[in-house]
Design an enzyme around this catalytic site. Sequence first.
Site, PDB file in Angstrom:
ATOM      1  CG  HIS A 189      -1.767   1.183   1.404  1.00 14.48           C
ATOM      2  ND1 HIS A 189      -3.103   1.200   1.063  1.00 14.48           N
ATOM      3  CD2 HIS A 189      -1.498   2.432   1.879  1.00 14.48           C
ATOM      4  CE1 HIS A 189      -3.616   2.400   1.321  1.00 14.48           C
ATOM      5  NE2 HIS A 189      -2.653   3.168   1.828  1.00 14.48           N
ATOM      6  CD  GLU A 190       1.712   3.633   3.667  1.00 15.61           C
ATOM      7  OE1 GLU A 190       1.988   4.704   3.073  1.00 15.61           O
ATOM      8  OE2 GLU A 190       0.656   3.473   4.319  1.00 15.61           O
TER       9      GLU A 190
ATOM     10  CG  HIS B 115       0.419   6.439  -0.460  1.00 18.13           C
ATOM     11  ND1 HIS B 115      -0.572   7.247  -0.987  1.00 18.13           N
ATOM     12  CD2 HIS B 115      -0.169   5.742   0.549  1.00 18.13           C
ATOM     13  CE1 HIS B 115      -1.702   7.046  -0.326  1.00 18.13           C
ATOM     14  NE2 HIS B 115      -1.486   6.129   0.611  1.00 18.13           N
TER      15      HIS B 115
ATOM     16  CD  GLU C 294      -5.045   6.924   0.692  1.00 24.47           C
ATOM     17  OE1 GLU C 294      -4.973   5.675   0.595  1.00 24.47           O
ATOM     18  OE2 GLU C 294      -4.317   7.580   1.459  1.00 24.47           O
TER      19      GLU C 294
END
Length: 508
Positions: free
Chosen positions: A272-273, A276, A302
């Site tokens: 997930h990170e 980003h 997001e």
Amino acid sequence: MATEAATDDAADAPDAYGALLDRVQRWNAVGSASGVLGWDQQVMMPEGGTPARSKQLSALSSVHHDMVTADETGELLDELDDADLTDEQAAVVREVRREYERADAVPVELVEEISETGSEALQAWEEAKAENDFETFAPYLEKHVELKREYAEHIDPDRDPYEVLFEEFEPCLSMERAESILTELREALVPMIEEIRASDVDLAVDTFEGTFPEDEQESLSREALELVGYDFDRGRLDVSSHPFTSGNQFDCRVTTRFDETDPLGAVGSTIHEFGHAQYNLGLPQEHFGTPLGTSRDLSVHESQSRLWENHVGRSEAFWQEFLPVFQEHFPQTEDATVRDAYEAFNQVYEDNLIRVEADELTYHLHIVVRFEIERDLIRGDLDVEDVPEVWNDKYEEYLGIRPENDAEGCLQDIHWSHGNFGYFPTYSLGSVMAAQLFEAAEAEIDDLDAKIAEGEFGDLRDWLGENVHRHGARYETNELVVRATGEDFSADAFLDYVDEKYGELYGI
């Protein structure tokens, strides 16, 4: 030099444009410095450093605010009102004007107080969460609510204060549109989740039960980042109480966290990170410090993290490549199959209370709870002291479970310690956008699923770089989505995706 192209862009524009661009780059440099100090506070700073750090960040926020709101900024924008600008230059002026007008409406003293309160509240939140005691954090939350109401009133006293705050994170989509999508998700997902819970299909949910040491999980997380293509020359992996990403196209750092009973949590958070970070690292280097080298907004941000976490990391194809890596670190899982891993990572939980550990479907009900509570706090329809009880009641109503303590309830997220009211809806908006973008990528990249199964992620990174990252904030949200997908932003692709995926998994 990173600013050469930005300077070249200004060469044929009015003198005012070049002067404005110079100012913007300088105040964004101050903002970047604040970001590094914020990262350090959550990752490296000694526990006793908060009093000094709060003053440092407050001072930088004041300097930033003064630079943005200086008379010269307004005068330069006025000069450029009727100037002959290229489309890119006009986009820069549009974004700077939005920032200037909002900042100019707010007194610098209030900006300093919000920043200082945020630093103090962060330490209070960490202590309150560790001690499972909402009352420790409540005074800081109360102060944040008061300060943010005041902040919104300065910007526009005639509008819903929560809507004004939402625009800090998503300036291009209306609150009405956001609420509409959240309602669409709730109406579709609640009955779907009920069907899933009534299903007699038994997934391989116990595939990763056991103990998984943190040091091995950290090594695994590094390998996961290397696999998907994280540039460690411009980043690093650390541990924090709440996973986050901080940085820009030259230096973008990620954090994750570990639970020795839940290795998938770390895998999901890390990927997930990465999404980003990949967005930040993919922004044009030549436009660093200007809107053309800045991410669009948090809904788009997001979308990148949720795309990599859900459409890549949770896919069966990904585990064809990643399961052998996982098993090297944790030999006790040597009998697991790719299908087992896929089912374990995509089970819909009946009793999970933690948002960042939630499955792909119930996740959005976690968001709805937070959205409704913070909206009511800001509107004055809910008192801070009542937050724990209201939180627990909503969890029981929407998810059929009730937290037993504040740490697993209303203290689990870091956002309110920063005073970030209006942030949470962007998680669901981003998930919806991720599905729409991934659907378009699948249509344009030959055999994307097979490439993921072989650990080849370059084409997907390139597609996202070309269609999202390289544009910075040139386009507003819906236009960016239209350019990438050919369709207006909507929940259609997401709802089709979860229907197909969870219909197959649970036989519904």
